[in-house]
Design a protein around this motif. Structure first.
Motif, short mmCIF file in Angstrom:
data_model
loop_
_atom_site.label_atom_id
_atom_site.label_comp_id
_atom_site.label_asym_id
_atom_site.label_seq_id
_atom_site.Cartn_x
_atom_site.Cartn_y
_atom_site.Cartn_z
N LEU A 1 -91.00 -5.20 60.36
CA LEU A 1 -89.70 -4.80 60.89
C LEU A 1 -88.62 -5.76 60.40
O LEU A 1 -88.81 -6.98 60.41
CB LEU A 1 -89.73 -4.80 62.42
CG LEU A 1 -90.57 -3.69 63.07
CD1 LEU A 1 -90.59 -3.88 64.58
CD2 LEU A 1 -90.04 -2.32 62.70
N LYS A 2 -87.48 -5.19 59.98
CA LYS A 2 -86.42 -6.03 59.43
C LYS A 2 -85.93 -7.08 60.41
O LYS A 2 -85.61 -8.19 60.01
CB LYS A 2 -85.25 -5.15 58.96
CG LYS A 2 -85.40 -4.63 57.54
CD LYS A 2 -84.10 -4.05 57.03
CE LYS A 2 -84.16 -3.94 55.52
NZ LYS A 2 -82.89 -3.43 54.96
N ASN A 3 -85.87 -6.72 61.69
CA ASN A 3 -85.36 -7.70 62.65
C ASN A 3 -86.37 -8.81 62.95
O ASN A 3 -86.09 -9.74 63.69
CB ASN A 3 -84.92 -7.01 63.95
CG ASN A 3 -86.05 -6.27 64.65
OD1 ASN A 3 -87.21 -6.36 64.25
ND2 ASN A 3 -85.72 -5.52 65.68
N GLN A 4 -87.57 -8.69 62.36
CA GLN A 4 -88.57 -9.74 62.49
C GLN A 4 -88.94 -10.36 61.15
O GLN A 4 -89.90 -11.14 61.05
CB GLN A 4 -89.84 -9.17 63.16
CG GLN A 4 -89.61 -8.67 64.58
CD GLN A 4 -90.83 -7.97 65.16
OE1 GLN A 4 -91.89 -7.95 64.56
NE2 GLN A 4 -90.67 -7.38 66.34
N ALA A 5 -88.18 -10.01 60.10
CA ALA A 5 -88.54 -10.43 58.74
C ALA A 5 -88.59 -11.94 58.58
O ALA A 5 -89.47 -12.47 57.89
CB ALA A 5 -87.57 -9.82 57.73
N ALA A 6 -87.66 -12.64 59.21
CA ALA A 6 -87.60 -14.09 59.05
C ALA A 6 -88.89 -14.76 59.51
O ALA A 6 -89.34 -15.75 58.92
CB ALA A 6 -86.41 -14.66 59.82
N THR A 7 -89.51 -14.21 60.53
CA THR A 7 -90.75 -14.81 61.05
C THR A 7 -92.00 -14.13 60.52
O THR A 7 -93.04 -14.78 60.36
CB THR A 7 -90.78 -14.74 62.59
OG1 THR A 7 -90.58 -13.38 63.00
CG2 THR A 7 -89.69 -15.61 63.20
N ASP A 8 -91.92 -12.84 60.21
CA ASP A 8 -93.13 -12.08 59.87
C ASP A 8 -93.40 -11.95 58.37
O ASP A 8 -94.56 -11.80 57.97
CB ASP A 8 -93.04 -10.66 60.45
CG ASP A 8 -93.18 -10.65 61.97
OD1 ASP A 8 -93.34 -11.73 62.54
OD2 ASP A 8 -93.11 -9.56 62.56
N LEU A 9 -92.35 -11.97 57.53
CA LEU A 9 -92.55 -11.60 56.12
C LEU A 9 -93.47 -12.58 55.39
O LEU A 9 -94.34 -12.15 54.62
CB LEU A 9 -91.19 -11.50 55.41
CG LEU A 9 -91.25 -11.03 53.95
CD1 LEU A 9 -91.97 -9.68 53.84
CD2 LEU A 9 -89.85 -10.93 53.36
N VAL A 10 -93.28 -13.87 55.60
CA VAL A 10 -94.13 -14.86 54.92
C VAL A 10 -95.59 -14.66 55.33
O VAL A 10 -96.49 -14.65 54.48
CB VAL A 10 -93.65 -16.29 55.22
CG1 VAL A 10 -94.67 -17.31 54.71
CG2 VAL A 10 -92.29 -16.54 54.59
N ALA A 11 -95.83 -14.49 56.63
CA ALA A 11 -97.19 -14.25 57.11
C ALA A 11 -97.77 -12.97 56.52
O ALA A 11 -98.95 -12.92 56.15
CB ALA A 11 -97.19 -14.18 58.64
N ALA A 12 -96.91 -11.93 56.41
CA ALA A 12 -97.37 -10.66 55.85
C ALA A 12 -97.81 -10.82 54.40
O ALA A 12 -98.86 -10.30 53.99
CB ALA A 12 -96.26 -9.61 55.95
N ILE A 13 -97.02 -11.54 53.60
CA ILE A 13 -97.34 -11.71 52.19
C ILE A 13 -98.64 -12.49 52.03
O ILE A 13 -99.51 -12.15 51.21
CB ILE A 13 -96.18 -12.39 51.45
CG1 ILE A 13 -94.98 -11.44 51.38
CG2 ILE A 13 -96.60 -12.81 50.04
CD1 ILE A 13 -93.71 -12.08 50.87
#
Length: 210
Positions: free
Chosen positions: A103-115
């Motif tokens: 989710l874009k509103n969680q990208a700052a915290t979630d994107l690195v973990a997702a990658i």
């Protein structure tokens, strides 16, 4: 080894922010794209490990770009960025081979973990998404089937963006007659008979922004 990324978002300021975040975490951003078609073209040149795609992009949305990338680029993994947390979008993405849904509103915290998770061969869903998908599964709700072909979805998206049939033909490199045929067929499949209703349907499907 350093993970090589392709970023695709139609807003330059968002891409800049994502690049800064990801490079700070040690990822290599090999290319940036401003729409889905450009993302598919660039992936064929730089062959990234993971493509991070905004789901709402002009010309070719992130979901259909993901389908194209999975078909053309062996081994590529896809992470989608989206504001949509409805289960039907998530299940459609997973069926298209997407491995990360953030989710874009969680990208700052979630994107690195997702990658990191996707790079290791796993699947990552933002926490709120995981809950919504599980609730849908428990409720046994099936996502609405999409009757359209990828090309028809692309034409639908362009119509939703306000492009004329001639514009669609030029952008897709097809004849006006073929573009008209795609448009007529998708309207028939959807039982929609006017452009305004077609635009509303495209918005409801998340193919264009309202």
């Amino acid at each position: 080894m350093q993970i090589r990324l392709l970023l695709a978002d139609d807003h330059a300021v968002v891409r800049n922010g994502l690049r800064a975040l990801l490079e700070k975490e040690g990822f290599q951003v090999s290319a940036e794209a401003s729409d889905g078609q450009e993302a598919v073209r660039l992936a064929a040149v730089v062959h990234p490990d993971i493509a991070v795609l905004d789901i709402s992009m002009p010309m070719l949305n992130g979901l259909d770009a993901a389908r194209e990338l999975k078909k053309n680029e062996q081994g590529i993994k896809i992470v989608l960025l989206t504001r949509h947390d409805e289960p039907q979008y998530v299940t459609e993405a997973l069926r298209a081979g997407v491995k990360g849904y953030v989710l874009k509103n969680q990208a700052a915290t979630d994107l690195v973990a997702a990658i990191h998770q996707v790079g290791r061969g796993g699947v990552y869903l933002s926490p709120n998404i995981s809950r919504a998908v599980m609730e849908a599964y428990v409720a046994k709700t099936e996502p609405e089937a999409d009757p359209l072909t990828p090309r028809e979805r692309q034409v639908l998206q362009m119509v939703g963006e306000g492009k004329s049939t001639k514009d669609v033909a030029r952008l897709l490199g097809i004849s006006t007659k073929t573009a008209e045929s795609h448009r007529a067929r998708l309207m028939r499949k959807l039982d929609i008979h006017e452009t305004a209703s077609l635009v509303r349907y495209a918005i409801r499907r998340g193919l264009v922004q309202p």
